[in-house]
Design a protein around this motif. Structure first.
Motif, PDB file in Angstrom:
ATOM      1  N   LEU A  44       0.883  -1.170   0.087  1.00 59.51           N
ATOM      2  CA  LEU A  44      -0.072  -0.065   0.191  1.00 59.51           C
ATOM      3  C   LEU A  44       0.804   1.359  -0.021  1.00 59.51           C
ATOM      4  CD1 LEU A  44      -2.727   1.467   0.208  1.00 59.51           C
ATOM      5  CD2 LEU A  44      -2.772   1.192   2.641  1.00 59.51           C
ATOM      6  N   THR A  45       0.748   2.099  -1.383  1.00 59.88           N
ATOM      7  CA  THR A  45       1.650   3.293  -1.054  1.00 59.88           C
ATOM      8  C   THR A  45       0.461   4.421  -1.450  1.00 59.88           C
ATOM      9  OG1 THR A  45       3.292   1.819  -2.324  1.00 59.88           O
ATOM     10  CG2 THR A  45       3.474   4.277  -2.649  1.00 59.88           C
ATOM     11  N   GLU A  46       0.984   5.523  -0.484  1.00 59.38           N
ATOM     12  CA  GLU A  46       0.234   6.567  -0.391  1.00 59.38           C
ATOM     13  C   GLU A  46       1.248   8.189  -0.706  1.00 59.38           C
ATOM     14  OE1 GLU A  46      -1.955   6.474   3.032  1.00 59.38           O
ATOM     15  OE2 GLU A  46      -3.200   4.785   2.553  1.00 59.38           O
ATOM     16  N   ASN A  47       0.625   8.574  -1.652  1.00 58.07           N
ATOM     17  CA  ASN A  47       1.708   9.914  -1.984  1.00 58.07           C
ATOM     18  C   ASN A  47       0.653  10.963  -2.082  1.00 58.07           C
ATOM     19  OD1 ASN A  47       4.268   8.541  -2.456  1.00 58.07           O
ATOM     20  ND2 ASN A  47       3.161   7.576  -4.382  1.00 58.07           N
ATOM     21  N   VAL A  48       0.618  11.703  -0.820  1.00 53.56           N
ATOM     22  CA  VAL A  48      -0.125  12.978  -0.657  1.00 53.56           C
ATOM     23  C   VAL A  48       0.387  14.192  -0.659  1.00 53.56           C
ATOM     24  CG1 VAL A  48      -2.335  13.542   0.736  1.00 53.56           C
ATOM     25  CG2 VAL A  48      -1.956  11.215   0.432  1.00 53.56           C
ATOM     26  N   THR A  49       0.107  15.139  -1.318  1.00 53.40           N
ATOM     27  CA  THR A  49       0.974  16.398  -1.377  1.00 53.40           C
ATOM     28  C   THR A  49       0.618  17.374  -0.162  1.00 53.40           C
ATOM     29  OG1 THR A  49      -0.224  17.296  -3.223  1.00 53.40           O
ATOM     30  CG2 THR A  49       1.505  16.376  -3.936  1.00 53.40           C
ATOM     31  N   GLY A  50      -0.690  17.338   0.271  1.00 56.26           N
ATOM     32  CA  GLY A  50      -1.227  18.050   1.260  1.00 56.26           C
ATOM     33  C   GLY A  50      -1.493  17.246   2.398  1.00 56.26           C
ATOM     34  N   ALA A  51      -2.590  17.552   2.934  1.00 54.41           N
ATOM     35  CA  ALA A  51      -2.960  16.904   4.362  1.00 54.41           C
ATOM     36  C   ALA A  51      -3.655  15.552   3.885  1.00 54.41           C
ATOM     37  CB  ALA A  51      -3.856  17.795   5.179  1.00 54.41           C
ATOM     38  N   ALA A  52      -3.450  14.697   4.941  1.00 51.32           N
ATOM     39  CA  ALA A  52      -4.119  13.444   4.984  1.00 51.32           C
ATOM     40  C   ALA A  52      -4.706  13.300   6.452  1.00 51.32           C
ATOM     41  CB  ALA A  52      -3.057  12.240   4.952  1.00 51.32           C
ATOM     42  N   ASN A  53      -6.004  12.846   6.235  1.00 47.14           N
ATOM     43  CA  ASN A  53      -6.811  12.567   7.606  1.00 47.14           C
ATOM     44  C   ASN A  53      -7.409  11.230   7.548  1.00 47.14           C
ATOM     45  OD1 ASN A  53      -8.608  12.423   9.609  1.00 47.14           O
ATOM     46  ND2 ASN A  53      -9.765  14.280   9.204  1.00 47.14           N
ATOM     47  N   ASN A  54      -6.792  10.342   8.657  1.00 43.68           N
ATOM     48  CA  ASN A  54      -7.154   8.826   8.713  1.00 43.68           C
ATOM     49  C   ASN A  54      -8.108   8.866  10.208  1.00 43.68           C
ATOM     50  OD1 ASN A  54      -7.205   6.097   7.978  1.00 43.68           O
ATOM     51  ND2 ASN A  54      -5.395   5.700   9.241  1.00 43.68           N
ATOM     52  N   SER A  55      -8.649   9.644  10.612  1.00 43.36           N
ATOM     53  CA  SER A  55      -9.068   9.722  12.024  1.00 43.36           C
ATOM     54  C   SER A  55     -10.340   8.512  11.751  1.00 43.36           C
ATOM     55  CB  SER A  55      -9.768  11.012  12.220  1.00 43.36           C
ATOM     56  OG  SER A  55     -10.451  10.889  13.498  1.00 43.36           O
ATOM     57  N   GLY A  56     -10.059   7.493  12.981  1.00 45.10           N
ATOM     58  CA  GLY A  56     -11.062   6.538  12.985  1.00 45.10           C
ATOM     59  C   GLY A  56     -10.857   5.456  11.796  1.00 45.10           C
ATOM     60  N   GLY A  57     -10.036   5.656  10.938  1.00 45.90           N
ATOM     61  CA  GLY A  57      -9.820   4.893   9.690  1.00 45.90           C
ATOM     62  C   GLY A  57      -8.845   3.906   9.835  1.00 45.90           C
ATOM     63  N   THR A  58      -8.856   2.870   8.815  1.00 47.64           N
ATOM     64  CA  THR A  58      -7.922   1.928   8.812  1.00 47.64           C
ATOM     65  C   THR A  58      -6.988   1.976   7.365  1.00 47.64           C
ATOM     66  OG1 THR A  58      -9.160   0.658  10.154  1.00 47.64           O
ATOM     67  CG2 THR A  58      -7.666  -0.651   8.887  1.00 47.64           C
ATOM     68  N   MET A  59      -5.502   1.919   7.608  1.00 45.99           N
ATOM     69  CA  MET A  59      -4.796   1.705   6.325  1.00 45.99           C
ATOM     70  C   MET A  59      -4.098   0.452   6.569  1.00 45.99           C
ATOM     71  SD  MET A  59      -3.548   5.445   5.545  1.00 45.99           S
ATOM     72  CE  MET A  59      -4.793   6.771   5.461  1.00 45.99           C
ATOM     73  N   GLN A  60      -4.104  -0.724   5.983  1.00 48.05           N
ATOM     74  CA  GLN A  60      -3.576  -1.901   6.121  1.00 48.05           C
ATOM     75  C   GLN A  60      -2.995  -2.749   4.648  1.00 48.05           C
ATOM     76  OE1 GLN A  60      -6.340  -4.658   8.043  1.00 48.05           O
ATOM     77  NE2 GLN A  60      -5.312  -6.329   7.434  1.00 48.05           N
ATOM     78  N   ALA A  61      -1.793  -3.025   4.869  1.00 45.43           N
ATOM     79  CA  ALA A  61      -1.198  -3.851   3.695  1.00 45.43           C
ATOM     80  C   ALA A  61      -0.595  -5.256   4.114  1.00 45.43           C
ATOM     81  CB  ALA A  61      -0.306  -3.058   3.425  1.00 45.43           C
ATOM     82  N   ASN A  62      -0.979  -6.155   3.205  1.00 47.65           N
ATOM     83  CA  ASN A  62      -0.472  -7.410   3.335  1.00 47.65           C
ATOM     84  C   ASN A  62       1.158  -7.217   3.011  1.00 47.65           C
ATOM     85  OD1 ASN A  62      -0.248 -10.248   4.172  1.00 47.65           O
ATOM     86  ND2 ASN A  62      -0.596 -10.885   1.851  1.00 47.65           N
ATOM     87  N   GLY A  63       1.548  -6.292   2.397  1.00 50.50           N
ATOM     88  CA  GLY A  63       3.129  -6.042   1.918  1.00 50.50           C
ATOM     89  C   GLY A  63       3.629  -4.792   2.838  1.00 50.50           C
ATOM     90  N   ALA A  64       4.326  -4.097   2.084  1.00 46.62           N
ATOM     91  CA  ALA A  64       4.772  -2.743   2.546  1.00 46.62           C
ATOM     92  C   ALA A  64       3.960  -1.962   2.692  1.00 46.62           C
ATOM     93  CB  ALA A  64       6.252  -2.573   1.830  1.00 46.62           C
ATOM     94  N   LEU A  65       4.049  -0.799   3.621  1.00 46.17           N
ATOM     95  CA  LEU A  65       2.968   0.166   3.827  1.00 46.17           C
ATOM     96  C   LEU A  65       4.097   1.337   3.696  1.00 46.17           C
ATOM     97  CD1 LEU A  65       0.379   1.477   4.302  1.00 46.17           C
ATOM     98  CD2 LEU A  65       0.937   1.224   6.672  1.00 46.17           C
ATOM     99  N   SER A  66       3.662   2.243   2.731  1.00 46.42           N
ATOM    100  CA  SER A  66       4.409   3.365   2.624  1.00 46.42           C
ATOM    101  C   SER A  66       3.519   4.879   2.417  1.00 46.42           C
ATOM    102  CB  SER A  66       5.533   3.306   1.490  1.00 46.42           C
ATOM    103  OG  SER A  66       6.044   4.771   1.318  1.00 46.42           O
TER     104      SER A  66
END
Length: 90
Positions: free
Chosen positions: A64-86
């Motif tokens: 799971l790769t996330e490239n965000v140039t501004g703000a990121a809001n993960n309040s109460g959220g889930t980010m999950q990867a079976n491989g690398a998480l970036s």
């Protein structure tokens, strides 16, 4: 599967987005996955100007790769990867 908003926001709020293999989601503006579910059997890539994943789920069967140039809001959220998480945000 590719989802692209080349001139603005990508609103997946409350939606279920499922890809059997890879998932590539792009937005020049905000990618909104509030209360939504994004899942992929393979790698998942998110590229956005801003990311809102409040109470949302982003689950990848690979990296799971996330490239965000501004703000990121993960309040109460889930980010999950079976491989690398970036994740990077401005």
């Amino acid at each position: 599967m590719t989802l692209a908003a080349n001139g603005g926001d990508l609103n997946l709020s409350g939606a279920t987005t499922t890809a059997g293999s890879s998932l590539d989601a792009r937005a020049t503006g905000t990618l909104n996955n509030d209360n939504g579910a994004m899942s992929s059997g393979g790698a998942q890539t998110v590229t956005a100007g801003a990311l809102s994943n409040r109470a949302g789920q982003m689950v990848s069967g690979g990296a799971l790769t996330e490239n965000v140039t501004g703000a990121a809001n993960n309040s109460g959220g889930t980010m999950q990867a079976n491989g690398a998480l970036s994740a990077s945000s401005g």
